[in-house]
Design an enzyme around this catalytic site. Structure first.
Site, PDB file in Angstrom:
ATOM      1  N   ASP A  73       3.801  -4.863 -49.173  1.00 16.18           N
ATOM      2  CA  ASP A  73       4.306  -6.256 -49.792  1.00 16.18           C
ATOM      3  C   ASP A  73       4.633  -7.335 -48.781  1.00 16.18           C
ATOM      4  O   ASP A  73       4.703  -8.435 -49.171  1.00 16.18           O
ATOM      5  CB  ASP A  73       5.709  -5.853 -50.671  1.00 16.18           C
ATOM      6  CG  ASP A  73       5.152  -5.567 -51.983  1.00 16.18           C
ATOM      7  OD1 ASP A  73       4.366  -6.002 -52.455  1.00 16.18           O
ATOM      8  OD2 ASP A  73       6.201  -4.871 -52.498  1.00 16.18           O
ATOM      9  N   TYR A 107      10.474  -7.005 -57.712  1.00 20.10           N
ATOM     10  CA  TYR A 107      11.481  -6.558 -56.993  1.00 20.10           C
ATOM     11  C   TYR A 107      12.114  -7.359 -56.006  1.00 20.10           C
ATOM     12  O   TYR A 107      11.291  -8.570 -55.580  1.00 20.10           O
ATOM     13  CB  TYR A 107      11.111  -5.587 -56.011  1.00 20.10           C
ATOM     14  CG  TYR A 107      11.316  -4.095 -56.572  1.00 20.10           C
ATOM     15  CD1 TYR A 107      12.386  -3.535 -56.286  1.00 20.10           C
ATOM     16  CD2 TYR A 107      10.397  -3.285 -57.183  1.00 20.10           C
ATOM     17  CE1 TYR A 107      13.046  -2.228 -56.631  1.00 20.10           C
ATOM     18  CE2 TYR A 107      10.824  -2.081 -57.568  1.00 20.10           C
ATOM     19  CZ  TYR A 107      12.365  -1.548 -57.147  1.00 20.10           C
ATOM     20  OH  TYR A 107      12.502  -0.183 -57.655  1.00 20.10           O
ATOM     21  N   TYR A 137      14.739  -7.625 -52.903  1.00 16.49           N
ATOM     22  CA  TYR A 137      15.130  -6.849 -51.773  1.00 16.49           C
ATOM     23  C   TYR A 137      16.396  -7.813 -50.900  1.00 16.49           C
ATOM     24  O   TYR A 137      15.913  -8.583 -50.560  1.00 16.49           O
ATOM     25  CB  TYR A 137      14.189  -6.097 -50.596  1.00 16.49           C
ATOM     26  CG  TYR A 137      13.051  -5.534 -51.363  1.00 16.49           C
ATOM     27  CD1 TYR A 137      13.429  -4.356 -51.573  1.00 16.49           C
ATOM     28  CD2 TYR A 137      12.124  -5.817 -51.169  1.00 16.49           C
ATOM     29  CE1 TYR A 137      12.498  -3.496 -52.239  1.00 16.49           C
ATOM     30  CE2 TYR A 137      10.726  -5.159 -51.905  1.00 16.49           C
ATOM     31  CZ  TYR A 137      11.270  -3.947 -52.548  1.00 16.49           C
ATOM     32  OH  TYR A 137      10.189  -3.235 -52.877  1.00 16.49           O
TER      33      TYR A 137
END
Lengths: 662, 662
Positions: B314, B399, B401
């Site tokens: 990613d 997602y 983070y």
């Protein structure tokens, strides 16, 4: 002994006759800890029953909880029984009594042959006096140039059990002395190489082992304000709650956001968190019937005399007049914290009030409950988080442990242990290590830092471990629970598949205790979940709470090591037992001088069924400690934790609709 | 293209002629990120050199740092070079350029055969347009009853590499479509079973794979305020700093208590923390030359079509116009936080200002720096603690983070990753699992939740892992460092010894890279310390910082799995390499479609010497994720961390003399 206690007697009388009229605190919940008047009643009841004499020590007096079914069916305002579990010591004889407190009856009084009560302060002092009076000890001190004994302090405590002839014949306490002149931190002032073995029964010196020569250095390693100063405050960082805390507490019952629970501070294990529920409107869902520390094991890794037997079972071997220490506002807990007091029985049989043995505070500092940034939204969505922290500190001689129970808005309950305080050190001649990288590993002769590390000139911090057992009586949506073990196992895909491998989850229900003795393993990871045997969520899965491990360690001791056997709970990270009111302490009720596997290894030998029944999980949290200079003279707090995490317990993230401010 | 940029050109001119006169931000430190005028200069320089045409995409433009020696010898106010490392993409051809920014010179311009630039937003859209225009796709949608394509969104991204014939002939992007009608959370609205493979070179559809039938449900899983509400604030918990923050920041340089460091927000990896020093009076001691995220690997564990190739790198596979996302004050960071802006180059070659891509805040809530209660003291001694937190958030598609760099008063630097955002889910027919405990393990037929777990009716969260590689160029007391591996090994004691076993520490210095490829192992634990090769503390030990792991995981993928090979860094928790300016990304500079072991496995094959030299440590942090209902529709933040911990770096606990208020 046999002193009268007229005021307390009167108050007890008032309380018994008019339970709600008395202004002094009375128990309002079946799980409340014993209170002052109750301790007096215990004393008087045992005295009047002729069970006390002038040699009796009160080793441990704790609430004997009502049967779980009674607690679960109890409604506020209803009646409940009050019983005390009492451990008495007369010399080396141990007696266990159960007292019905309001009825002032001795329900049972048993002699406990082969069991040793924990060592108490009075004994420690008595041993110290015997040691200081011993001519051999005086000679040993004189050889070191120590003749003024005024600042010499001696004492003795449990020295494990090693199956030696001496251990079979005597209950042996290991004594040592330190020189307290010129320092408050006398842990560095142990008299090197001088060990005194004392017979617990007679408090007579059995044997003086003197393998040292020098005396401790005179360096001061104090960390008082006087010694280390305190810098001026920098830019203040003020946490305030203008409307007061967001939780309510009535007696032991705490309510905060969706959480409700009961807390008491138990003399032996400190914080006991009970009846933990998640409340959603009218619905109260059970998560944890009870959780508390169960035992601590701290073995040192030094084979020399005076050290090899430092293998402490710190919760059970000492009668510390309450494990939880008074907290210092603004330091141990933030300025906006609330505090809980407690009463404990002293060795003499008189209760003592301990102030601020637990604190409760809300915490919000930049935690993010959840967030997501999406391209079709001008800004990210999210919520800041707030926690409720319940804390105690246990000072176990040199070490200080902080225990936090952190209630989170996402349904998780995090348990964290912070280790600080003073290292257990030994004085050595070396003031500096002439390190030669090449020679180091091959060195044959024992070196001063062979079993630890020089922390300061003449001071070695000895390698050791810490293991904590937490008893977690999870009741997920009721008492009928099972343990699900979800193993993540590699699956190889067919050769023609572009991908070669993945992992899938293989769920297994542990049928009996042996199937629930589990260790963490990064090569074969698994989720450990306590699942409801009769409640399913809207998707069909059993509701559950995961016991989610954090960083952990395995014991490196051999299985035939007495210490490993005595602290048998350290052999696994997880154990599950069927609920039993008498199984509370992972190394047994009487770990002092215990000669075998009490507690979890013994209980689980029967391999009882644990499926679809009321079960208790036991989590072992451990870490190895190789000391470093930064750990001296007082250690920066090192934290380790684990989490009870909802897993299909809620239909969705329970923190979705939080306020937009913490 | 070839648009003029007169204002920026003028400002750049002013800056070059009068570096301090221009009011706009100019770089004041050799490690400052590229700024707007510099991006314009990069653009103009490449354009004027004839390196751009109408098909050129700017995949990545980052600061090319000056050589480390130059940075280390640089003094504030001194001159420094400014160079940009530029990755350009023309179709599937990749070019790498280095531009001397102030001198406006192209220092190098290389074609990178076999390397694929990261996929950018423009490409994603272009692929989407091609997919939506494809007759087979339209037919597939029509079969599902979808004819209004207005709310259908398609796009495509990297699909790993699996060595198939198709992969050898084409650079393949995997496309999919979702229906965005009636929801902001369209991650649950993927068109089931429809996968479109697109040739990156031509942006033409290679192949439509349709193994599904249904259409996604219409349930909305939004978590907007509109959808989930926001509870009224409870009793406020206010953190205030009436005198402002306790840190100072000038440009990228931050000073807080004893810590000093430089921060920039890099487009590819986000926070780059450099020149981390501990300042004691006049003495500045180096701890970490540079630390940053290096790569992320997220493999999904589903072998079905459209899923087996979800194996994302990613950080390197996407040109996200800056990894760090704009932070929402009061939610992503507390109200009293300070923010840092940054500029990044867009795919078109024009810079973009990103507001609040990092925040800095002090945190104090009940942390205890150290404490000890001693019987000869009226109250315990101790100090409350305060931290400095540096945070960014990276949103990688679904997602999010959080990355925290936490500077502590005890000399530790903690790095924490919080995972939140939306799970990658697939629509399934099942709306509920009829769970039969007994049948479950033996079920042969694939079930909807075979590779994950039903999170909501018709929505399965697919099992997956997260692995992060952090590049940690520790320079402990200078650049000459080694890796010490302190193994805790069981020692059996002689039979006549009462104790049977203990552990001792066996120190080993890793001479070459292979000796520093290390995994966590609870049965053979070790401390990993980066030690100074030429500085010893007052006791004779080398000064060092420990890389102290927290909870972690091992990859369960097979070694012959393409994904495991492409993300080779996950094979070990620790790697150590000799410093090389060109080794920054653990899976290589160009992980997109990479067909083998770039990065750490490739570099370390030479098994270079790493003793007493400038070394770089790489820490792999991982966790497995079995989704649960509570992770839907947006996940509670789950944290994992590790710590850089001083070990004999200080002569004693550096937090002794802290103020008595946090």
């Amino acid at each position: 002994m046999h002193r009268a206690a007229p005021l307390a007697g009167l108050l007890l009388f008032l309380w018994l006759v008019h339970p709600l009229a008395a202004q002094q605190a009375v128990p309002t919940h079946p799980l409340d800890g014993l209170q002052s008047a109750e301790y007096w009643a215990v004393y008087e009841t045992l005295r009047d029953a002729g069970r006390l004499d002038s040699t009796t020590a009160f080793s441990e007096v704790t609430l004997r909880e009502p049967p779980k079914a009674e607690v679960l069916s109890w409604k506020p305002g209803g009646r409940f029984r009050r019983e005390a579990r009492v451990t008495l010591r007369k010399g080396i004889r141990t007696f266990e009594a159960v007292v019905d407190v309001p009825r002032r009856r001795v329900l049972s009084f048993d002699s406990m042959p082969g069991m040793q009560a924990p060592v108490d302060f009075g004994e420690y002092e008595e041993v110290g006096t015997a040691i200081k009076a011993d001519p051999q000890v005086r000679a040993a001190l004189a050889r070191r140039g120590i003749t003024d004994l005024a600042t010499i302090r001696c004492g003795g405590g449990p020295a494990g059990y090693f199956g030696t002839a001496e251990h079979k014949d005597h209950v042996v306490l290991r004594g040592s002395c330190s020189d307290r002149f010129g320092t408050y931190n006398s842990w560095s002032r142990q008299i090197p190489g001088l060990t005194i073995l004392v017979d617990r029964a007679t408090k007579k010196v059995l044997r003086v082992v003197d393998v040292g020569t020098g005396r401790p250095g005179r360096d001061s390693y104090d960390f008082t304000d006087e010694a280390v100063g305190a810098a001026d405050a920098t830019h203040p960082l003020v946490v305030s709650q203008p409307m007061g805390p967001g939780f309510t507490r009535q007696g032991g019952e705490v309510s905060w956001q969706h959480w409700k629970f009961h807390v008491r501070v138990d003399p032996r294990v400190g914080l006991v968190v009970s009846r933990v529920r998640w409340v959603d409107g009218d619905r109260e869902r059970s998560v944890l019937y009870q959780g508390h520390l169960s035992e601590i094991f701290v073995p040192y890794m030094d084979s020399t005399t005076g050290w090899y037997d430092r293998v402490f079972l710190d919760a059970g071997e000492y009668a510390a007049e309450g494990m939880a220490e008074s907290l210092e506002p603004g330091i141990d807990c933030p300025a906006h914290a609330s505090y809980i007091d407690a009463q404990v029985m002293t060795g003499r049989g008189t209760p003592m009030i301990k102030r601020r043995v637990a604190c409760l505070f809300e915490r919000a500092s930049g935690q993010v409950a959840w967030r997501h940034g999406e391209e079709n939204s001008e800004s990210s969505a999210g919520r800041p988080a707030r926690d409720l922290v319940l804390r105690m500190v246990a000072t176990v001689g040199n070490y200080d442990y902080l225990f936090d129970w952190v209630f989170q808005q996402n349904g998780s309950l995090r348990v964290a242990v912070g280790a600080t305080g003073i290292l257990e050190v030994k004085p050595v001649p070396s003031r500096m290590i002439a390190m030669d990288q090449g020679a180091r590993a091959d060195a044959v002769a024992p070196r001063d830092d062979a079993f630890g590390r020089l922390l300061a000139p003449g001071v070695v911090g000895v390698n050791h471990d810490h293991f904590f057992s937490f008893r977690l009586d999870l009741d997920v949506d009721g008492t009928s629970n099972s343990l699900a073990v979800d193993s993540l196992a590699r699956v190889r895909l067919p050769d023609e598949h572009p991908r070669r491998s993945l992992w899938t989850v293989q769920e297994r229900i542990a049928r009996t205790e042996k199937g629930a003795q589990l260790d963490m393993n990064m090569h074969a990871p698994a989720l450990w979940r306590v699942i409801s045997a009769d409640t399913r969520g809207p998707l069909g899965y059993a509701t559950s709470y995961e016991i989610a491990a954090g960083h952990n360690a395995m014991s490196l001791l051999a299985d035939d090591d007495w210490s490993q056997r005595r602290a048998g709970f350290i052999r696994h990270h997880l154990w599950v037992t069927p609920y039993s009111a008498t199984e509370r302490y992972a190394a047994g009720d009487y770990p002092t001088f215990s000669n075998g596997e009490f507690g979890l290894p013994a209980w689980t030998r029967a391999d009882r069924r644990i499926e679809a029944t009321d079960i208790v999980a036991w989590y072992t949290l451990g870490f190895h400690h190789v000391p470093r200079a930064e750990d001296w003279p007082v250690m920066p707090t090192a934290w380790h934790d684990f989490e009870l995490r909802p897993f299909d317990f809620f239909p969705q993230n329970p923190a979705l609709g939080l306020p937009r401010t913490p």
